[in-house]
Design a protein around this motif. Structure first.
Motif, PDB file in Angstrom:
ATOM      1  N   LYS A 158      -0.273  12.030  -9.127  1.00 28.07           N
ATOM      2  CA  LYS A 158      -1.685  11.723  -8.936  1.00 28.07           C
ATOM      3  C   LYS A 158      -2.369  12.629  -7.914  1.00 28.07           C
ATOM      4  N   PHE A 159      -1.626  13.160  -6.961  1.00 28.60           N
ATOM      5  CA  PHE A 159      -2.236  13.909  -5.871  1.00 28.60           C
ATOM      6  C   PHE A 159      -1.990  15.411  -5.958  1.00 28.60           C
ATOM      7  N   GLN A 177       0.835  -1.202   0.000  1.00 27.43           N
ATOM      8  CA  GLN A 177       0.000   0.000   0.000  1.00 27.43           C
ATOM      9  C   GLN A 177       0.867   1.250   0.000  1.00 27.43           C
ATOM     10  N   TRP A 178       1.887   1.253   0.839  1.00 31.83           N
ATOM     11  CA  TRP A 178       2.773   2.411   0.932  1.00 31.83           C
ATOM     12  C   TRP A 178       3.515   2.624  -0.394  1.00 31.83           C
ATOM     13  N   ALA A 179       3.994   1.542  -0.999  1.00 30.94           N
ATOM     14  CA  ALA A 179       4.701   1.652  -2.277  1.00 30.94           C
ATOM     15  C   ALA A 179       3.783   2.249  -3.346  1.00 30.94           C
ATOM     16  N   GLY A 180       2.521   1.842  -3.360  1.00 30.88           N
ATOM     17  CA  GLY A 180       1.564   2.402  -4.308  1.00 30.88           C
ATOM     18  C   GLY A 180       1.318   3.876  -4.068  1.00 30.88           C
ATOM     19  N   PHE A 181       1.235   4.276  -2.819  1.00 33.27           N
ATOM     20  CA  PHE A 181       1.058   5.676  -2.460  1.00 33.27           C
ATOM     21  C   PHE A 181       2.259   6.506  -2.939  1.00 33.27           C
ATOM     22  N   VAL A 182       3.464   6.023  -2.685  1.00 30.46           N
ATOM     23  CA  VAL A 182       4.676   6.734  -3.100  1.00 30.46           C
ATOM     24  C   VAL A 182       4.730   6.839  -4.629  1.00 30.46           C
TER      25      VAL A 182
END
Length: 61
Positions: free
Chosen positions: A58-59, A46-51
């Motif tokens: 994306k953000f 999850q963290w890797a996807g966020f990074v």
């Protein structure tokens, strides 16, 4: 409980940042101004996807 090694980005300015600890297999995040406050935890994937999302723009608002 094991003592966590919290890290803050070198790009942090005036304490407006988060701190991250990485006790395998989790990634934990807290507010650098409220170290006794809540801690969020994420799976490594999850963290890797966020990074990846941050690096990919994306953000951006």
């Amino acid at each position: 409980m094991t003592t966590l090694n919290w890290k803050t980005s070198t790009r942090s300015n005036e304490g407006n940042c988060v701190e991250v600890a990485t006790p395998t297999p989790m990634v934990m995040v807290r507010d650098s101004k409220d170290r006794q406050g809540s801690v969020l935890s994420f799976g490594a994937g999850q963290w890797a996807g966020f990074v990846r999302g941050i690096k990919g723009g994306k953000f951006n608002v």
